[in-house]
Scaffold this active site. Structure first.
Site, PDB file in Angstrom:
ATOM      1  N   ASP A  81       5.160  -6.460   9.236  1.00 41.43           N
ATOM      2  CA  ASP A  81       6.238  -6.149  10.185  1.00 41.43           C
ATOM      3  C   ASP A  81       6.254  -7.151  11.337  1.00 41.43           C
ATOM      4  O   ASP A  81       7.322  -7.548  11.816  1.00 41.43           O
ATOM      5  CB  ASP A  81       6.060  -4.721  10.744  1.00 41.43           C
ATOM      6  CG  ASP A  81       6.552  -3.664   9.767  1.00 41.43           C
ATOM      7  OD1 ASP A  81       7.309  -4.016   8.845  1.00 41.43           O
ATOM      8  OD2 ASP A  81       6.165  -2.494   9.928  1.00 41.43           O
ATOM      9  N   ARG A 107       0.851  -1.192   0.000  1.00 45.13           N
ATOM     10  CA  ARG A 107       0.000   0.000   0.000  1.00 45.13           C
ATOM     11  C   ARG A 107       0.879   1.231   0.000  1.00 45.13           C
ATOM     12  O   ARG A 107       1.754   1.360   0.847  1.00 45.13           O
ATOM     13  CB  ARG A 107      -0.843   0.064   1.284  1.00 45.13           C
ATOM     14  CG  ARG A 107      -1.955  -0.869   1.357  1.00 45.13           C
ATOM     15  CD  ARG A 107      -2.982  -0.457   2.399  1.00 45.13           C
ATOM     16  NE  ARG A 107      -2.483  -0.093   3.722  1.00 45.13           N
ATOM     17  CZ  ARG A 107      -3.260   0.241   4.742  1.00 45.13           C
ATOM     18  NH1 ARG A 107      -4.567   0.271   4.584  1.00 45.13           N
ATOM     19  NH2 ARG A 107      -2.760   0.542   5.911  1.00 45.13           N
TER      20      ARG A 107
HETATM   21  C1  PRP Z   1      -0.936  -4.897   4.191  1.00 47.95           C
HETATM   22  C2  PRP Z   1      -1.737  -6.180   4.232  1.00 47.95           C
HETATM   23  C3  PRP Z   1      -2.577  -6.085   2.988  1.00 47.95           C
HETATM   24  C4  PRP Z   1      -2.862  -4.599   2.910  1.00 47.95           C
HETATM   25  C5  PRP Z   1      -4.254  -4.362   3.432  1.00 47.95           C
HETATM   26  O1  PRP Z   1       0.136  -5.020   3.339  1.00 47.95           O
HETATM   27  O2  PRP Z   1      -0.937  -7.329   4.302  1.00 47.95           O
HETATM   28  O3  PRP Z   1      -1.925  -6.535   1.816  1.00 47.95           O
HETATM   29  O4  PRP Z   1      -1.893  -3.946   3.735  1.00 47.95           O
HETATM   30  O5  PRP Z   1      -4.623  -3.042   3.276  1.00 47.95           O
HETATM   31  P1  PRP Z   1      -5.757  -2.571   2.262  1.00 47.95           P
HETATM   32  O6  PRP Z   1      -6.923  -3.496   2.468  1.00 47.95           O
HETATM   33  O7  PRP Z   1      -6.055  -1.170   2.707  1.00 47.95           O
HETATM   34  O8  PRP Z   1      -5.214  -2.651   0.873  1.00 47.95           O
HETATM   35  P2  PRP Z   1       1.271  -3.879   3.232  1.00 47.95           P
HETATM   36  O9  PRP Z   1       0.905  -2.903   2.177  1.00 47.95           O
HETATM   37  O10 PRP Z   1       1.546  -3.328   4.589  1.00 47.95           O
HETATM   38  O11 PRP Z   1       2.524  -4.686   2.667  1.00 47.95           O
HETATM   39  P3  PRP Z   1       3.410  -5.825   3.347  1.00 47.95           P
HETATM   40  O12 PRP Z   1       2.555  -7.074   3.364  1.00 47.95           O
HETATM   41  O13 PRP Z   1       4.559  -5.947   2.419  1.00 47.95           O
HETATM   42  O14 PRP Z   1       3.811  -5.404   4.721  1.00 47.95           O
HETATM   43  N1  URA Z   2      -2.166  -3.520   6.851  1.00 45.44           N
HETATM   44  C1  URA Z   2      -1.778  -4.060   8.029  1.00 45.44           C
HETATM   45  O1  URA Z   2      -0.753  -4.746   8.105  1.00 45.44           O
HETATM   46  N2  URA Z   2      -2.532  -3.788   9.109  1.00 45.44           N
HETATM   47  C2  URA Z   2      -3.639  -3.047   9.063  1.00 45.44           C
HETATM   48  O2  URA Z   2      -4.294  -2.869  10.095  1.00 45.44           O
HETATM   49  C3  URA Z   2      -4.035  -2.515   7.824  1.00 45.44           C
HETATM   50  C4  URA Z   2      -3.286  -2.775   6.724  1.00 45.44           C
END
Ligand code: PRP
Ligand code: URA
Length: 210
Positions: A204, A105
């Protein structure tokens, strides 16, 4: 909210989810719990898998015994955090194929940015289970479903640990055909679009990057 949304509130799952949410849970425990909850959610998400029968011989007699029919589904984790769920799915369905979809995101716009995609060659012929711990605004999952439909996939399910009502609504608006399985439906989103109460940043916490 309708019959396409399945909130799996099994006591074991709810208990494990509480430990997962706790900010004092270690990275090691967090990772193990994501995998275990992934296994329990897979059990529910695969309830309608088609069966056929085959003849086997038990120590007592021959029998026509139930066995899974057709090609196994493809599990598609949304990287990074979705990777944490793959092991749990594969422990339930060891012959499933795995397609990887890299997406993050954008922290200002909250729009998903795609950076990787590698699917099984015959993915269009398989059912698809998209997995990600978090369904927040729904932007990432919606984009993932768009991509899988672009590959010609018809039967798509989405499996998440924690969902926000906004994410569910976003998926149902764009993809009303998709069944959503979640371990909990939370209250909403905060100003930074994190799920409340949620469990924080799933990626994370799984990978210990904070
Ligand atoms: C997080 C999570 C989803 C997304 C959800 O990923 O694992 O993919 O955010 O948010 P949304 O419904 O508003 O799209 P992130 O972008 O943090 O990436 P990561 O998994 O690499 O940490
Ligand atoms: N992505 C995450 O990892 N946590 C949240 O709560 C929303 C988006």
């Amino acid at each position: 909210m309708n019959e396409k949304v399945h909130v799996v509130n099994h006591p074991l799952l709810s208990h494990k989810l509480t430990i997962l949410r706790d900010k004092n849970t270690s990275t090691k425990d967090f990772r193990e719990l994501v995998s275990e909850i992934g296994m329990l959610l897979t059990y529910e998400a695969t309830r309608d898998l088609p069966l056929t029968t085959k003849e086997i011989e038990t120590p007592i007699c021959k029998m026509e015994a139930p066995t899974l029919k057709g090609k196994k589904f493809a599990v598609v984790p949304i990287l990074r955090a979705g990777l944490g769920l793959v092991d749990g799915v594969l422990r339930m369905v060891p012959s499933a194929r795995v397609g990887h979809l890299g997406m993050y995101r954008n922290e200002e716009t909250m729009e998903p940015v795609q950076y990787f995609c590698k699917m099984p060659r015959d993915v269009a012929e398989r059912d698809v289970l998209i997995v990600d711990p978090m369904l927040a605004t729904g932007g990432s999952a919606n984009a993932a479903i768009d991509i899988m439909k672009g590959y010609g996939c018809h039967n798509i399910k989405l499996m998440v640990l924690v969902a926000a009502p906004q994410g569910i609504e976003a998926i149902q608006r764009s993809h009303p055909d998709v069944d959503i399985y979640c371990g909990a439906l939370d209250e909403g989103l905060n100003a930074a679009s994190y799920i409340v109460p949620g469990l924080g940043d799933a990626g994370d916490r799984i990978f210990g990057t904070k």
